[in-house]
Design a protein around this motif. Structure first.
Motif, PDB file in Angstrom:
ATOM      1  N   SER A 121       4.045   4.326  -7.949  1.00  0.00           N
ATOM      2  CA  SER A 121       3.780   2.689  -8.290  1.00  0.00           C
ATOM      3  C   SER A 121       4.497   1.739  -8.118  1.00  0.00           C
ATOM      4  O   SER A 121       5.002   1.066  -7.680  1.00  0.00           O
ATOM      5  CB  SER A 121       3.260   2.911  -9.375  1.00  0.00           C
ATOM      6  OG  SER A 121       1.810   3.357  -9.569  1.00  0.00           O
ATOM      7  N   LEU A 149      -0.774   2.900   1.069  1.00  0.00           N
ATOM      8  CA  LEU A 149       0.772   3.358   2.612  1.00  0.00           C
ATOM      9  C   LEU A 149       0.794   3.915   3.327  1.00  0.00           C
ATOM     10  O   LEU A 149       1.499   5.226   2.903  1.00  0.00           O
ATOM     11  CB  LEU A 149       1.182   3.660   1.470  1.00  0.00           C
ATOM     12  CG  LEU A 149       1.623   2.307  -0.117  1.00  0.00           C
ATOM     13  CD1 LEU A 149       2.789   2.174  -1.236  1.00  0.00           C
ATOM     14  CD2 LEU A 149       2.535   1.314   0.802  1.00  0.00           C
ATOM     15  N   GLN A 153       7.103   0.516  -3.770  1.00  0.00           N
ATOM     16  CA  GLN A 153       6.751  -0.855  -3.381  1.00  0.00           C
ATOM     17  C   GLN A 153       7.916  -2.299  -3.572  1.00  0.00           C
ATOM     18  O   GLN A 153       8.330  -2.587  -2.820  1.00  0.00           O
ATOM     19  CB  GLN A 153       5.395  -1.458  -3.247  1.00  0.00           C
ATOM     20  CG  GLN A 153       4.894  -2.324  -2.384  1.00  0.00           C
ATOM     21  CD  GLN A 153       4.590  -1.641  -1.200  1.00  0.00           C
ATOM     22  OE1 GLN A 153       3.946  -1.082  -1.498  1.00  0.00           O
ATOM     23  NE2 GLN A 153       5.335  -2.568  -0.303  1.00  0.00           N
ATOM     24  N   GLU A 205       8.456   1.472   4.664  1.00  0.00           N
ATOM     25  CA  GLU A 205       7.925   1.782   4.426  1.00  0.00           C
ATOM     26  C   GLU A 205       8.147   3.570   5.272  1.00  0.00           C
ATOM     27  O   GLU A 205       8.266   4.464   4.323  1.00  0.00           O
ATOM     28  CB  GLU A 205       6.848   2.151   4.741  1.00  0.00           C
ATOM     29  CG  GLU A 205       5.944   0.819   3.682  1.00  0.00           C
ATOM     30  CD  GLU A 205       4.201   0.298   4.193  1.00  0.00           C
ATOM     31  OE1 GLU A 205       3.693   1.112   4.295  1.00  0.00           O
ATOM     32  OE2 GLU A 205       4.220  -0.165   3.222  1.00  0.00           O
ATOM     33  N   VAL A 232       3.792   5.395   5.047  1.00  0.00           N
ATOM     34  CA  VAL A 232       4.475   6.351   3.825  1.00  0.00           C
ATOM     35  C   VAL A 232       3.878   7.961   4.019  1.00  0.00           C
ATOM     36  O   VAL A 232       4.994   8.942   3.874  1.00  0.00           O
ATOM     37  CB  VAL A 232       4.601   5.921   2.521  1.00  0.00           C
ATOM     38  CG1 VAL A 232       5.505   6.613   1.500  1.00  0.00           C
ATOM     39  CG2 VAL A 232       5.803   4.611   2.054  1.00  0.00           C
ATOM     40  N   ALA A 278      -0.447   7.891  -2.323  1.00  0.00           N
ATOM     41  CA  ALA A 278       0.105   6.416  -1.760  1.00  0.00           C
ATOM     42  C   ALA A 278      -0.764   6.176  -0.846  1.00  0.00           C
ATOM     43  O   ALA A 278      -1.003   4.569  -0.315  1.00  0.00           O
ATOM     44  CB  ALA A 278       1.413   7.073  -0.635  1.00  0.00           C
ATOM     45  N   SER A 309      -3.169   3.985  -2.293  1.00  0.00           N
ATOM     46  CA  SER A 309      -3.170   2.595  -2.280  1.00  0.00           C
ATOM     47  C   SER A 309      -2.252   2.230  -1.216  1.00  0.00           C
ATOM     48  O   SER A 309      -1.565   0.784  -0.633  1.00  0.00           O
ATOM     49  CB  SER A 309      -0.608   2.767  -2.608  1.00  0.00           C
ATOM     50  OG  SER A 309      -0.670   3.385  -4.833  1.00  0.00           O
ATOM     51  N   MET A 337      11.351  -0.455  -2.755  1.00  0.00           N
ATOM     52  CA  MET A 337      11.154  -0.697  -1.139  1.00  0.00           C
ATOM     53  C   MET A 337      11.251  -2.415  -0.975  1.00  0.00           C
ATOM     54  O   MET A 337      12.582  -2.630   0.022  1.00  0.00           O
ATOM     55  CB  MET A 337      10.304  -0.820  -0.549  1.00  0.00           C
ATOM     56  CG  MET A 337      10.132   1.093  -0.739  1.00  0.00           C
ATOM     57  SD  MET A 337       8.418   1.635   0.908  1.00  0.00           S
ATOM     58  CE  MET A 337       7.225   0.308   0.063  1.00  0.00           C
ATOM     59  N   ASN A 338      11.012  -3.349  -2.133  1.00  0.00           N
ATOM     60  CA  ASN A 338      11.382  -4.381  -1.279  1.00  0.00           C
ATOM     61  C   ASN A 338      12.462  -5.107  -1.596  1.00  0.00           C
ATOM     62  O   ASN A 338      12.823  -5.906  -1.171  1.00  0.00           O
ATOM     63  CB  ASN A 338       9.692  -5.612  -2.055  1.00  0.00           C
ATOM     64  CG  ASN A 338       8.452  -5.501  -1.677  1.00  0.00           C
ATOM     65  OD1 ASN A 338       8.176  -5.233  -0.748  1.00  0.00           O
ATOM     66  ND2 ASN A 338       7.423  -5.238  -2.060  1.00  0.00           N
TER      67      ASN A 338
END
Length: 403
Positions: free
Chosen positions: A277, A106, A280, A290, A109, A101, A104, A283-284
């Motif tokens: 991976s 994040l 995200q 997050e 998160v 994370a 990435s 979540m969208n």
């Protein structure tokens, strides 16, 4: 003349030993982990939600296998190894998720997952344990000194972990050096953890001696009241211990424990990458922030199956054991996982992780830690206290739904 039965080949004996050591639940979790790990690989590209759900279940099952392998391995190596192995390896799936994370970017998160893992154990799992055990057995009683010791260490650990956040809020001179202060705090927390291991081993040994003395005294009192010999009464009172001895047949061989730990560790790293991976897009698609994803979903996915052990122990009226299992997990998060992430984040690339959390996270974990310390300080709990703890967890989770 009697004939000796033919000796079994070594390979057959080894397979028999492994088959005897594995419980049905071990086989079910192993099979489930294999199926969902394969499913996580095949589900890539199958939409936004399906890969996320499948990889989350795979992470939960692999975390359970890592936890079981670590327990059996520590069992073989002795009491002194238990704390080291559980803290170093028991949180491997969560560590992998947080590392991927961070790579990435994040960061929310990760920070939410650290606090969420602590809150999930302190409020949700412990609350469910008190609720389930209290509904079945009435008042649950556990060792006051042990509970106070664990919670005292928990309060000090959380307080130390939050010092960089406080420095940032009050705009202290150290606020401009949050990375350096976080690293110093991380080193201090790891040193405290190292110092706590011998004390933990001594407490466990003292608790075992006290339990044996209590059992012997109870046997003597029962013998005096019933006219039985002390040996007969002790034999009756030791029935749970005989059951525990029968469980000895379910201890994994050392080779099996090491092999399972190595394989599941590698698979956990791979599936954690798939999970992050898929996080995200999920979540969208589900309109999840997050903060909520880290606080609830990631935290629960890393501990879901193993946390059920604490609830089961409370259902069986083993309150001391349940309390120790549940409270040691957030302690390991604060003393080991968070500091390790601070020290590793500059090496893995991506976002830098420091111990500066947003005020809402700091407030919730501080209030929750103090509340649980107060609730366990009297050495007993009931179902209503458990229900209020679960209710508080739901309120905190709801507050982070929007971010």
């Amino acid at each position: 003349m009697t004939t000796m039965p033919p000796a079994r080949p070594p390979q057959t004996a080894q397979r028999s030993l492994i088959g005897t050591a594995l419980r049905r639940s071990d086989i079910v979790i192993m099979a489930g982990a294999a199926v969902f790990t394969l499913g996580a690989v095949l589900a890539k590209g199958a939409g936004a939600v399906v890969p996320f759900v499948v990889s989350a279940v795979a992470v939960a099952l692999l975390a359970a296998l890592v936890g079981r392998a670590v327990d059996h391995l520590a069992d073989r190596l002795g009491a002194g190894a238990v704390g080291v192995l559980q803290s170093a390896l028991g949180n491997l799936p969560e560590l992998f998720i947080c590392i991927f994370a961070l790579r990435s970017h994040l960061l929310d998160v990760v920070t939410s997952a650290i606090i969420g893992s602590i809150l999930g154990n302190l409020l949700l799992v412990l609350g469910l344990s008190f609720f389930v055990g209290g509904r079945k057995h009435g008042v649950l009683r556990f060792s006051q000194p042990r509970a106070r010791m664990i919670m005292a260490l928990m309060i000090l650990s959380v307080a130390a972990m939050l010092v960089p956040s406080l420095a940032s809020y009050v705009h202290a001179a150290a606020a401009s050096h949050e990375a350096g202060l976080s690293r110093i705090t991380a080193v201090v927390l790891l040193v405290v953890f190292a110092l706590s291991i011998p004390a933990s081993v001594r407490r466990e040994e003292a608790a075992g001696r006290g339990q044996r003395r209590e059992q012997g005294g109870r046997a003597t009192r029962q013998a005096a009241g019933s006219g039985q010999s002390a040996d007969q009464s002790a034999d009756q009172d030791a029935a749970p211990d005989h059951a525990a001895e029968r469980e000895e047949g379910h201890r994994w061989p050392l080779a099996l424990a090491v092999s399972v730990l190595a394989v599941t560790g590698l698979l956990a790293a791979y599936v954690s990458d798939l999970f992050v991976s898929a996080l995200q897009p999920a979540m969208n698609a589900m309109h999840i922030s997050e903060a909520f994803a880290g606080l609830v979903i990631v935290a629960i996915a890393g501990n879901a199956v193993e946390n059920a052990v604490g609830v089961k122990l409370a259902w069986q009226n083993q309150a001391d054991h349940a309390l120790s299992v549940i409270l040691n997990s957030p302690l390991q998060i604060a003393l080991v996982l968070a500091p390790v992430l601070v020290l590793l984040s500059p090496l893995v690339g991506g976002a830098a992780f420091t111990l500066v959390f947003n005020p809402m996270l700091v407030s919730t974990v501080g209030i929750s830690t103090l509340a649980v310390a107060f609730l366990v300080s009297d050495g007993e709990s009931d179902w209503l206290e458990g229900a209020t703890m679960v209710g508080l967890y739901i309120l905190i989770a709801a507050a982070f739904w929007w971010g």
